[in-house]
Design a protein around this motif. Sequence first.
Motif, PDB file in Angstrom:
ATOM      1  N   ALA A  20      42.848  40.714  47.010  1.00 43.72           N
ATOM      2  CA  ALA A  20      41.869  41.552  46.304  1.00 43.72           C
ATOM      3  C   ALA A  20      40.753  41.973  47.248  1.00 43.72           C
ATOM      4  N   ALA A  21      40.275  41.053  48.061  1.00 43.73           N
ATOM      5  CA  ALA A  21      39.201  41.374  48.997  1.00 43.73           C
ATOM      6  C   ALA A  21      39.660  42.418  50.011  1.00 43.73           C
ATOM      7  N   SER A  22      40.846  42.258  50.558  1.00 41.48           N
ATOM      8  CA  SER A  22      41.356  43.204  51.554  1.00 41.48           C
ATOM      9  C   SER A  22      41.498  44.600  50.969  1.00 41.48           C
ATOM     10  N   GLU A  23      42.062  44.682  49.785  1.00 41.52           N
ATOM     11  CA  GLU A  23      42.259  45.984  49.144  1.00 41.52           C
ATOM     12  C   GLU A  23      40.918  46.641  48.812  1.00 41.52           C
ATOM     13  N   ALA A  24      39.987  45.863  48.265  1.00 35.00           N
ATOM     14  CA  ALA A  24      38.679  46.410  47.917  1.00 35.00           C
ATOM     15  C   ALA A  24      37.919  46.862  49.161  1.00 35.00           C
ATOM     16  N   LEU A  25      37.977  46.077  50.234  1.00 37.61           N
ATOM     17  CA  LEU A  25      37.296  46.465  51.474  1.00 37.61           C
ATOM     18  C   LEU A  25      37.864  47.763  52.037  1.00 37.61           C
ATOM     19  N   ASP A  36      28.674  45.947  54.712  1.00 32.95           N
ATOM     20  CA  ASP A  36      27.647  44.911  54.839  1.00 32.95           C
ATOM     21  C   ASP A  36      26.659  44.956  53.686  1.00 32.95           C
ATOM     22  N   GLN A  37      26.517  46.094  53.048  1.00 30.09           N
ATOM     23  CA  GLN A  37      25.587  46.266  51.927  1.00 30.09           C
ATOM     24  C   GLN A  37      26.308  46.549  50.607  1.00 30.09           C
ATOM     25  N   ALA A  38      27.317  47.398  50.651  1.00 29.48           N
ATOM     26  CA  ALA A  38      28.027  47.825  49.446  1.00 29.48           C
ATOM     27  C   ALA A  38      28.963  46.728  48.962  1.00 29.48           C
ATOM     28  N   GLY A  39      29.406  46.873  47.727  1.00 29.15           N
ATOM     29  CA  GLY A  39      30.337  45.905  47.176  1.00 29.15           C
ATOM     30  C   GLY A  39      31.005  46.410  45.923  1.00 29.15           C
ATOM     31  N   LEU A  40      31.816  45.559  45.365  1.00 29.89           N
ATOM     32  CA  LEU A  40      32.531  45.844  44.127  1.00 29.89           C
ATOM     33  C   LEU A  40      31.735  45.250  42.974  1.00 29.89           C
ATOM     34  N   ARG A  41      31.365  46.083  42.009  1.00 33.26           N
ATOM     35  CA  ARG A  41      30.676  45.593  40.813  1.00 33.26           C
ATOM     36  C   ARG A  41      31.727  45.259  39.766  1.00 33.26           C
ATOM     37  N   LEU A  42      31.695  44.005  39.283  1.00 31.49           N
ATOM     38  CA  LEU A  42      32.558  43.534  38.197  1.00 31.49           C
ATOM     39  C   LEU A  42      31.678  43.365  36.976  1.00 31.49           C
ATOM     40  N   PHE A  43      32.037  44.030  35.872  1.00 36.58           N
ATOM     41  CA  PHE A  43      31.216  43.929  34.672  1.00 36.58           C
ATOM     42  C   PHE A  43      32.084  43.901  33.421  1.00 36.58           C
ATOM     43  N   VAL A  44      31.475  43.467  32.333  1.00 34.12           N
ATOM     44  CA  VAL A  44      32.127  43.414  31.033  1.00 34.12           C
ATOM     45  C   VAL A  44      31.378  44.369  30.122  1.00 34.12           C
ATOM     46  N   GLN A  45      32.134  45.138  29.347  1.00 38.45           N
ATOM     47  CA  GLN A  45      31.524  46.101  28.434  1.00 38.45           C
ATOM     48  C   GLN A  45      32.191  46.022  27.068  1.00 38.45           C
ATOM     49  N   GLN A  46      31.498  46.505  26.066  1.00 37.31           N
ATOM     50  CA  GLN A  46      32.071  46.584  24.731  1.00 37.31           C
ATOM     51  C   GLN A  46      33.156  47.647  24.738  1.00 37.31           C
ATOM     52  N   GLY A  47      34.272  47.357  24.086  1.00 38.38           N
ATOM     53  CA  GLY A  47      35.325  48.362  23.998  1.00 38.38           C
ATOM     54  C   GLY A  47      36.697  47.746  23.924  1.00 38.38           C
ATOM     55  N   GLY A  48      37.643  48.571  23.561  1.00 34.06           N
ATOM     56  CA  GLY A  48      39.016  48.131  23.443  1.00 34.06           C
ATOM     57  C   GLY A  48      39.279  47.506  22.087  1.00 34.06           C
ATOM     58  N   CYS A  49      40.531  47.346  21.774  1.00 30.02           N
ATOM     59  CA  CYS A  49      40.893  46.844  20.452  1.00 30.02           C
ATOM     60  C   CYS A  49      40.568  45.366  20.264  1.00 30.02           C
ATOM     61  N   ALA A  50      40.391  44.609  21.350  1.00 30.18           N
ATOM     62  CA  ALA A  50      40.039  43.192  21.223  1.00 30.18           C
ATOM     63  C   ALA A  50      38.526  42.960  21.301  1.00 30.18           C
ATOM     64  N   GLY A  51      37.747  43.990  21.629  1.00 29.42           N
ATOM     65  CA  GLY A  51      36.298  43.865  21.597  1.00 29.42           C
ATOM     66  C   GLY A  51      35.581  44.012  22.919  1.00 29.42           C
ATOM     67  N   LEU A  52      36.145  43.513  24.020  1.00 34.25           N
ATOM     68  CA  LEU A  52      35.513  43.578  25.337  1.00 34.25           C
ATOM     69  C   LEU A  52      36.526  44.065  26.365  1.00 34.25           C
ATOM     70  N   LEU A  74      34.183  40.401  51.331  1.00 28.22           N
ATOM     71  CA  LEU A  74      33.864  41.303  50.225  1.00 28.22           C
ATOM     72  C   LEU A  74      32.666  40.780  49.455  1.00 28.22           C
ATOM     73  N   ARG A  75      31.774  41.684  49.113  1.00 26.67           N
ATOM     74  CA  ARG A  75      30.640  41.366  48.236  1.00 26.67           C
ATOM     75  C   ARG A  75      30.968  41.858  46.827  1.00 26.67           C
ATOM     76  N   VAL A  76      30.885  40.970  45.847  1.00 27.56           N
ATOM     77  CA  VAL A  76      31.116  41.306  44.439  1.00 27.56           C
ATOM     78  C   VAL A  76      29.800  41.105  43.708  1.00 27.56           C
ATOM     79  N   PHE A  77      29.372  42.124  42.947  1.00 27.34           N
ATOM     80  CA  PHE A  77      28.114  42.087  42.212  1.00 27.34           C
ATOM     81  C   PHE A  77      28.418  41.881  40.729  1.00 27.34           C
ATOM     82  N   VAL A  78      27.733  40.905  40.117  1.00 22.92           N
ATOM     83  CA  VAL A  78      27.919  40.615  38.691  1.00 22.92           C
ATOM     84  C   VAL A  78      26.547  40.547  38.029  1.00 22.92           C
TER      85      VAL A  78
END
Length: 121
Positions: A20-25, A36-52, A74-78
Amino acid sequence: MSTETADGGNGGTVTVTQAAASEALDLIESEGLDTDQAGLRLFVQQGGCAGLSYGMRFDHEPELDDAVIEQHGLRVFVDPASRNYVGGSTLQYEGGLQGAGFHVENPNVVSECGCGESFRT
């Protein structure tokens, strides 16, 4: 801003696999962003038939209250609200005949919709 781990509701952390890190980079670099500064933001949002549902995008830098997970270069922002849902999760990259993409393996999920696009904790 915290570094290394993102604590979730279960006290766990977010883990990023090497694949995952290699592909995202590679994708971040192809967008012309500074890894060195940018990254992948991982977030949860309302939506979909199950709710999130999960969301991912590239950001130039973290927000002040983000947890920053740095693994395999890889830098991941949460954000704080999403941390409650993704603690203990593993971010994976899967390729194959059915298509390729990022996948969140989340032990907090109690049910998912039939298509696997949304979940409930």
